[in-house]
Design an enzyme around this catalytic site. Structure first.
Site, short mmCIF file in Angstrom:
data_model
loop_
_atom_site.label_atom_id
_atom_site.label_comp_id
_atom_site.label_asym_id
_atom_site.label_seq_id
_atom_site.Cartn_x
_atom_site.Cartn_y
_atom_site.Cartn_z
N TYR A 73 -1.55 -0.13 10.80
CA TYR A 73 -1.83 -0.78 9.51
C TYR A 73 -0.62 -0.65 8.58
O TYR A 73 -0.15 -1.63 8.00
CB TYR A 73 -3.06 -0.14 8.88
N SER A 105 0.81 -1.22 0.00
CA SER A 105 0.00 0.00 0.00
C SER A 105 0.84 1.26 0.00
O SER A 105 1.91 1.33 0.62
CB SER A 105 -0.86 -0.01 1.27
N GLU A 110 0.16 3.64 1.71
CA GLU A 110 0.23 4.07 3.12
C GLU A 110 1.64 3.86 3.68
O GLU A 110 2.02 4.49 4.65
CB GLU A 110 -0.77 3.28 3.97
#
Ligand code: NAP
Ligand code: GDD
Length: 346
Positions: A155, A131, A133
């Site tokens: 996460y 990701s 992120e």
């Protein structure tokens, strides 16, 4: 020979598009699903229920990324050619509330999958849902495969762990393990607690008098939003290359949450500022302020480009949610459903 794919997270947004595309390409698709007290297969029911037993292309198996023995058994039973690891507790804000569970699924879950493959058949090709992120507090813009990671949530830290486990299994055991580093991608099937879908759901309900307000957190955050169906095509392409590698998948365009809300309400002839209110509950302990991807490697080596751009994506989501709101309005008018007035807490 029929190719077999095993997909974790098949009931999610991406899993449903990927399953459709793999079946379209002639694959036999096996999906890992979690047992729950209600059905969670809404996004794939059309694939499952329409297939006759003798021509079935989709097979579902109960399991969980937290259960390593179950994953190993499943790997042996299915004996797949390709594995797509999309299963995750994928909500960033929730990961601050449930960090240990998130790490178990997002980080150790990947390691359990890699071990199950190594023990069963190290020739199986493995896709890891990495990701954007992971870039978190970005050190450069746009972000590419060479940009260092600085994760900003439990996460994202879990995804960095999984990214490096995939690299390590590739280097240590010569396994075909790859990551797609996917920037945000949305669709009418996006979960309703992610900001884009939360906005299109609320705005269309407001239009039809089913909701009064939309409560949001940080409107200044910027994201590189693409269409999920384009991104799942990239996942497949990544596993079809001669050599395993990692690729950024993005549109290269970024927009703020404010712009997304403005565009959505504008399509419905509504003034967003009259309906959107700030709710501090949606602020995160650490925020990712901006993400913008450089997908030139994927363009060059995979021949991948995004087909759906920002305006079209918002239109697609508004159109689909307007239809849902109309169906809901009909039920409310017939006295079969009550209205949730303000939409707070969702
Ligand atoms: P999603 O809609 O939230 O779907 C997540 C899937 O994971 C669901 O099928 C869920 O099953 C399953 N899952 C959750 N916990 C599990 C567990 N303990 N064991 C097995 N399965 C579990 O996510 P998505 O948007 O499709 O994203 C797919 C993957 O890509 C995720 O790994 C996500 O982190 C990653 N990713 C997403 C984006 C994006 O913008 N969408 C960008 C980059 C990376 P239930 O239906 O039972 O909950
Ligand atoms: N969810 C949510 N709800 N986000 C809000 C809200 C709100 O009410 N108000 C503002 N935001 C802001 C968040 O603070 C964040 O900066 C941005 O909107 C996007 O939030 P999400 O849609 O929840 O997505 P995300 O970027 O945190 O995470 C998604 O994309 C990642 C890829 O970059 C998820 O799909 C992750 O699984 C994925 O890895």
């Amino acid at each position: 020979m029929t190719r077999r794919a095993l997909v974790t997270g098949i009931t999610g947004q991406d899993g449903s598009y990927l399953a459709e595309q793999l079946i379209e390409k002639g694959y036999e698709v096996h999906g890992l699903i979690r047992r729950s007290s209600t059905f969670a297969t809404e996004r794939i029911d059309h694939l499952y229920l329409d297939s006759h037993v003798e021509s079935a292309k989709l097979f579902l198996h109960y399991g969980d990324l937290a259960d390593g023995n179950g994953l190993s058994r499943l790997m042996q039973d299915v004996d797949p050619h390709e594995v797509y690891n999309l299963g995750a507790q994928s909500h960033v804000a929730v990961s601050f509330q449930n960090p240990i569970y998130t790490a178990d699924v997002v980080a150790l879950g990947t390691l359990r999958m890699l071990e199950a493959i190594r023990m069963t058949n190290p020739k199986i090709r493995f896709y890891q849902a990495s990701s954007s992120e992971m870039y978190g507090k970005v050190v450069e813009t746009p972000q590419s495969e060479t940009t260092p990671f600085h994760p900003r949530s439990p996460y994202a830290v879990g995804k960095v762990y999984s990214f490096w486990q995939a690299v390590n299994y590739r280097e240590a055991y010569d396994m075909y393990a790859c990551s797609g580093i996917l920037f945000n991608h949305e669709s009418p099937r996006r979960g309703e607690t992610f900001v884009t879908r939360k906005i299109t759901r609320a705005a269309t309900r407001i239009k039809l008098g089913l909701q009064r307000k939309l409560y949001l957190g940080n409107l200044d955050a910027e994201r590189d939003w693409g269409f999920a169906g384009d991104y799942t095509e990239a996942m497949w392409l990544i596993l079809q290359q001669d050599e395993p590698d990692d690729y950024v998948i993005a549109t290269g365009e970024r927009h703020s949450v404010r712009e997304f809300a403005h565009k959505t309400f504008e399509l419905l002839d509504l003034d967003w500022e009259k309906h959107v209110e700030f709710d501090p509950r949606y602020m995160r302990p650490a925020e990712v302020e901006l993400l913008e991807g450089d997908a030139s490697k994927a363009r060059k080596e995979l021949g991948w480009t995004p087909k759906v751009r920002f305006d079209e994506l918002v239109e697609m989501m508004v159109e689909s949610d307007l239809e849902l709101a109309k169906q809901e309005r009909t039920l409310v008018d017939a006295g079969l459903k009550s209205i949730e007035w303000n939409g707070a807490g969702r």
